[in-house]
Design a protein around this motif. Structure first.
Motif, PDB file in Angstrom:
ATOM      1  N   VAL A 264       0.816  -1.216   0.000  1.00  0.00           N
ATOM      2  CA  VAL A 264       0.000   0.000   0.000  1.00  0.00           C
ATOM      3  C   VAL A 264       0.852   1.269   0.000  1.00  0.00           C
ATOM      4  O   VAL A 264       0.324   2.370  -0.146  1.00  0.00           O
ATOM      5  CB  VAL A 264      -0.939   0.017   1.226  1.00  0.00           C
ATOM      6  CG1 VAL A 264      -1.928  -1.125   1.163  1.00  0.00           C
ATOM      7  CG2 VAL A 264      -0.134  -0.039   2.527  1.00  0.00           C
ATOM      8  N   HIS A 265       2.151   1.111   0.130  1.00  0.00           N
ATOM      9  CA  HIS A 265       3.045   2.256   0.276  1.00  0.00           C
ATOM     10  C   HIS A 265       3.584   2.767  -1.055  1.00  0.00           C
ATOM     11  O   HIS A 265       4.249   3.797  -1.086  1.00  0.00           O
ATOM     12  CB  HIS A 265       4.234   1.865   1.154  1.00  0.00           C
ATOM     13  CG  HIS A 265       4.998   0.691   0.616  1.00  0.00           C
ATOM     14  ND1 HIS A 265       4.522  -0.595   0.744  1.00  0.00           N
ATOM     15  CD2 HIS A 265       6.164   0.612  -0.072  1.00  0.00           C
ATOM     16  CE1 HIS A 265       5.381  -1.425   0.160  1.00  0.00           C
ATOM     17  NE2 HIS A 265       6.378  -0.722  -0.344  1.00  0.00           N
ATOM     18  N   ARG A 266       3.322   2.061  -2.160  1.00  0.00           N
ATOM     19  CA  ARG A 266       3.924   2.456  -3.425  1.00  0.00           C
ATOM     20  C   ARG A 266       2.899   3.095  -4.356  1.00  0.00           C
ATOM     21  O   ARG A 266       1.696   2.853  -4.268  1.00  0.00           O
ATOM     22  CB  ARG A 266       4.620   1.256  -4.081  1.00  0.00           C
ATOM     23  CG  ARG A 266       3.848   0.454  -5.117  1.00  0.00           C
ATOM     24  CD  ARG A 266       2.660  -0.305  -4.578  1.00  0.00           C
ATOM     25  NE  ARG A 266       2.025  -1.122  -5.592  1.00  0.00           N
ATOM     26  CZ  ARG A 266       1.010  -0.735  -6.363  1.00  0.00           C
ATOM     27  NH1 ARG A 266       0.535   0.468  -6.260  1.00  0.00           N
ATOM     28  NH2 ARG A 266       0.477  -1.562  -7.241  1.00  0.00           N
ATOM     29  N   THR A 267       3.396   3.943  -5.260  1.00  0.00           N
ATOM     30  CA  THR A 267       2.550   4.513  -6.304  1.00  0.00           C
ATOM     31  C   THR A 267       2.483   3.519  -7.465  1.00  0.00           C
ATOM     32  O   THR A 267       3.077   2.442  -7.418  1.00  0.00           O
ATOM     33  CB  THR A 267       3.102   5.863  -6.787  1.00  0.00           C
ATOM     34  OG1 THR A 267       4.465   5.696  -7.193  1.00  0.00           O
ATOM     35  CG2 THR A 267       3.028   6.901  -5.672  1.00  0.00           C
ATOM     36  N   TYR A 268       1.787   3.893  -8.506  1.00  0.00           N
ATOM     37  CA  TYR A 268       1.545   2.986  -9.627  1.00  0.00           C
ATOM     38  C   TYR A 268       2.855   2.594 -10.311  1.00  0.00           C
ATOM     39  O   TYR A 268       3.589   3.463 -10.796  1.00  0.00           O
ATOM     40  CB  TYR A 268       0.620   3.659 -10.638  1.00  0.00           C
ATOM     41  CG  TYR A 268      -0.005   2.712 -11.623  1.00  0.00           C
ATOM     42  CD1 TYR A 268      -0.981   1.813 -11.220  1.00  0.00           C
ATOM     43  CD2 TYR A 268       0.376   2.717 -12.961  1.00  0.00           C
ATOM     44  CE1 TYR A 268      -1.566   0.943 -12.118  1.00  0.00           C
ATOM     45  CE2 TYR A 268      -0.204   1.854 -13.871  1.00  0.00           C
ATOM     46  CZ  TYR A 268      -1.174   0.966 -13.447  1.00  0.00           C
ATOM     47  OH  TYR A 268      -1.751   0.098 -14.347  1.00  0.00           O
ATOM     48  N   PRO A 269       3.182   1.285 -10.374  1.00  0.00           N
ATOM     49  CA  PRO A 269       4.485   0.871 -10.905  1.00  0.00           C
ATOM     50  C   PRO A 269       4.466   0.375 -12.347  1.00  0.00           C
ATOM     51  O   PRO A 269       5.516   0.013 -12.878  1.00  0.00           O
ATOM     52  CB  PRO A 269       4.860  -0.287  -9.968  1.00  0.00           C
ATOM     53  CG  PRO A 269       3.538  -0.926  -9.661  1.00  0.00           C
ATOM     54  CD  PRO A 269       2.500   0.179  -9.686  1.00  0.00           C
ATOM     55  N   TYR A 270       3.284   0.338 -12.976  1.00  0.00           N
ATOM     56  CA  TYR A 270       3.183  -0.308 -14.282  1.00  0.00           C
ATOM     57  C   TYR A 270       3.171   0.706 -15.419  1.00  0.00           C
ATOM     58  O   TYR A 270       3.144   1.910 -15.207  1.00  0.00           O
ATOM     59  CB  TYR A 270       1.932  -1.193 -14.327  1.00  0.00           C
ATOM     60  CG  TYR A 270       1.898  -2.196 -13.207  1.00  0.00           C
ATOM     61  CD1 TYR A 270       2.831  -3.225 -13.148  1.00  0.00           C
ATOM     62  CD2 TYR A 270       0.959  -2.100 -12.180  1.00  0.00           C
ATOM     63  CE1 TYR A 270       2.822  -4.142 -12.106  1.00  0.00           C
ATOM     64  CE2 TYR A 270       0.945  -3.011 -11.138  1.00  0.00           C
ATOM     65  CZ  TYR A 270       1.881  -4.026 -11.100  1.00  0.00           C
ATOM     66  OH  TYR A 270       1.885  -4.919 -10.068  1.00  0.00           O
ATOM     67  N   GLY A 271       3.166   0.183 -16.635  1.00  0.00           N
ATOM     68  CA  GLY A 271       3.233   1.027 -17.812  1.00  0.00           C
ATOM     69  C   GLY A 271       1.932   1.752 -18.106  1.00  0.00           C
ATOM     70  O   GLY A 271       0.893   1.489 -17.487  1.00  0.00           O
ATOM     71  N   PRO A 272       1.947   2.641 -19.087  1.00  0.00           N
ATOM     72  CA  PRO A 272       0.790   3.492 -19.385  1.00  0.00           C
ATOM     73  C   PRO A 272      -0.354   2.772 -20.084  1.00  0.00           C
ATOM     74  O   PRO A 272      -1.442   3.336 -20.217  1.00  0.00           O
ATOM     75  CB  PRO A 272       1.386   4.570 -20.300  1.00  0.00           C
ATOM     76  CG  PRO A 272       2.542   3.894 -20.970  1.00  0.00           C
ATOM     77  CD  PRO A 272       3.116   2.963 -19.944  1.00  0.00           C
ATOM     78  N   VAL A 273      -0.137   1.537 -20.523  1.00  0.00           N
ATOM     79  CA  VAL A 273      -1.199   0.803 -21.222  1.00  0.00           C
ATOM     80  C   VAL A 273      -2.079   0.034 -20.244  1.00  0.00           C
ATOM     81  O   VAL A 273      -3.296  -0.083 -20.437  1.00  0.00           O
ATOM     82  CB  VAL A 273      -0.589  -0.161 -22.263  1.00  0.00           C
ATOM     83  CG1 VAL A 273      -1.673  -1.038 -22.899  1.00  0.00           C
ATOM     84  CG2 VAL A 273       0.137   0.630 -23.344  1.00  0.00           C
ATOM     85  N   PHE A 274      -1.479  -0.481 -19.192  1.00  0.00           N
ATOM     86  CA  PHE A 274      -2.243  -1.320 -18.265  1.00  0.00           C
ATOM     87  C   PHE A 274      -3.331  -0.533 -17.542  1.00  0.00           C
ATOM     88  O   PHE A 274      -4.447  -1.030 -17.349  1.00  0.00           O
ATOM     89  CB  PHE A 274      -1.299  -1.970 -17.254  1.00  0.00           C
ATOM     90  CG  PHE A 274      -1.981  -2.932 -16.319  1.00  0.00           C
ATOM     91  CD1 PHE A 274      -2.753  -3.965 -16.809  1.00  0.00           C
ATOM     92  CD2 PHE A 274      -1.851  -2.794 -14.938  1.00  0.00           C
ATOM     93  CE1 PHE A 274      -3.387  -4.863 -15.956  1.00  0.00           C
ATOM     94  CE2 PHE A 274      -2.475  -3.678 -14.076  1.00  0.00           C
ATOM     95  CZ  PHE A 274      -3.249  -4.712 -14.588  1.00  0.00           C
ATOM     96  N   LEU A 275      -3.036   0.682 -17.147  1.00  0.00           N
ATOM     97  CA  LEU A 275      -4.016   1.468 -16.397  1.00  0.00           C
ATOM     98  C   LEU A 275      -5.313   1.686 -17.181  1.00  0.00           C
ATOM     99  O   LEU A 275      -6.404   1.442 -16.640  1.00  0.00           O
ATOM    100  CB  LEU A 275      -3.412   2.802 -15.964  1.00  0.00           C
ATOM    101  CG  LEU A 275      -4.312   3.695 -15.099  1.00  0.00           C
ATOM    102  CD1 LEU A 275      -4.716   2.976 -13.816  1.00  0.00           C
ATOM    103  CD2 LEU A 275      -3.607   5.009 -14.773  1.00  0.00           C
ATOM    104  N   PRO A 276      -5.271   2.131 -18.446  1.00  0.00           N
ATOM    105  CA  PRO A 276      -6.530   2.300 -19.191  1.00  0.00           C
ATOM    106  C   PRO A 276      -7.333   1.010 -19.316  1.00  0.00           C
ATOM    107  O   PRO A 276      -8.567   1.036 -19.282  1.00  0.00           O
ATOM    108  CB  PRO A 276      -6.065   2.793 -20.566  1.00  0.00           C
ATOM    109  CG  PRO A 276      -4.750   3.425 -20.319  1.00  0.00           C
ATOM    110  CD  PRO A 276      -4.115   2.619 -19.224  1.00  0.00           C
TER     111      PRO A 276
END
Length: 366
Positions: A143-155
């Motif tokens: 829960v302590h980290r910000t989003y670590p993945y690439g820009p495609v996974f989020l959408p």
């Protein structure tokens, strides 16, 4: 012969159903999912198995892995007479309905998307920890980290997140369905090119456990890469490179697919494979050996069938490396992690020894 085939499919479906049930043995203790009385009784029984009968559970898991490899071998060997859909449909049901018993990342995918769809904040800036009153935090990790993945996974994850309207159970199964969709898309892409490749990929135990059950986003990256490979051989270069780029945008590991050539013996294909292996080695040495990372290797079955099809021992080692976690609990002591590494290295060495007599043949061929 037809009766034999029929019973194989029945047995496989029963086994998949048993795996589905077993997956809930490590359901988070803070998570109930449903308030139905029968479900709660079943959940309590499974929790006793997963958390308080760990020795038995670990033996069951080993048996699951072995049986998965048996069916994988059987279906791949007899791919000419095996019905693709009779094998895949039970696995689709498994993918949508199972619990990610070996993955905490899955719940982070859900919360990261919720930060944007529900809280209207940027997950690249905000952390789950920044929303302390959210009830989902009870069964969250990292829960302590910000989003670590690439820009495609989020959408991609915004779709199931938005459709769930902030409801956990609905989000859970929609996210599972999303991962399963890309499994199906990748399998169908292979099926259009070569049925054997499709059966090999669709029934591969690493795909079943890490892609369908655990729901890692590497499954989405592999699915997109396979769609790209299909378009590559259809001579639709723009579509192909677009899907390779989308795949690489999930978590960057599959970026080397961008240089693939439709000429199977082209040096670029060997370079792409070598780059991916180097990335996996780098992550394994500098961070941790994570079995799901190796899902990215499987799309190379199209180019290097002779090699990829002979890595089952190594893949088995990756899956069996969860034994310390299932038998003894969280990865909270060095000796558990060391045991994990020993299992992986042992199976890797065994696989290498198995391959040594075959070095005179050309693995890098169809």
């Amino acid at each position: 012969m037809k009766l034999y085939h029929k019973w194989i499919y029945v047995l496989f479906s029963i086994f998949v159903a048993a795996l589905l049930i077993y997956s809930y043995s490590l359901i988070d203790l803070n998570l109930t999912l449903f308030n139905d009385e029968l479900w709660l009784l079943a959940r309590d029984s499974l929790v006793r198995l997963g958390y308080f009968q760990r020795e038995l559970s670990s033996y069951i898991y080993i048996a699951v892995v072995l049986v998965l490899f048996y069916f994988h071998w059987l279906f791949t060997k007899n791919y000419k007479v095996v019905s693709f859909w009779k094998v895949v449909i039970p696995l689709l049901f498994l993918g949508v309905s199972s619990y990610p018993l070996l993955s905490h990342d899955f719940f982070n995918y859900m919360f990261d998307a919720k930060i944007l769809t529900f809280y209207h904040q940027n997950p690249y800036v905000m952390r789950p920890l920044d929303f302390p009153s959210d009830p989902w935090l009870r069964f969250m990790h990292w829960v302590h980290r910000t989003y670590p993945y690439g820009p495609v996974f989020l959408p991609i994850t915004l779709i199931p997140s938005f459709l769930s309207f902030g409801k956990f159970v609905l989000a859970f199964y929609l996210f599972k369905a999303t991962s399963t969709f890309f499994y199906l898309a990748g399998s169908l892409s292979l099926f259009k090119m070569n049925k054997k490749w499709a059966i090999f990929f669709a029934t591969n135990p690493l795909v079943v456990i890490e892609g369908l059950v655990n729901g890692h986003n590497d499954m989405i990256a592999a699915g997109l890469a396979l769609i790209g490979i299909y378009f590559l051989f259809q001579k639709k270069n723009l579509f192909s490179r677009t899907f390779f780029l989308l795949s690489g945008g999930i978590k960057y590991l599959t970026i080397p697919f961008l240089i693939l050539s439709r000429e199977k013996k082209h040096i670029l294909n060997k370079i792409a494979f070598s780059l991916l292996v180097c990335l996996l080695l780098y992550l394994s040495i500098t961070q941790e050996v994570q079995p799901w990372y190796f899902l990215g290797i499987l799309p190379f079955i199209v180019f290097f069938e002779g090699l990829i099809s002979k890595l089952s021992l190594f893949f088995a080692g990756l899956l069996l490396s969860y034994f310390p976690y299932i038998r003894f609990g969280e990865w909270d002591t060095p000796w558990k992690i060391n045991l994990k590494h020993q299992i992986i290295i042992g199976f890797l060495v065994a696989n290498a020894v198995y391959l040594l007599p075959k070095l005179k043949t050309k693995f890098f061929k169809r």
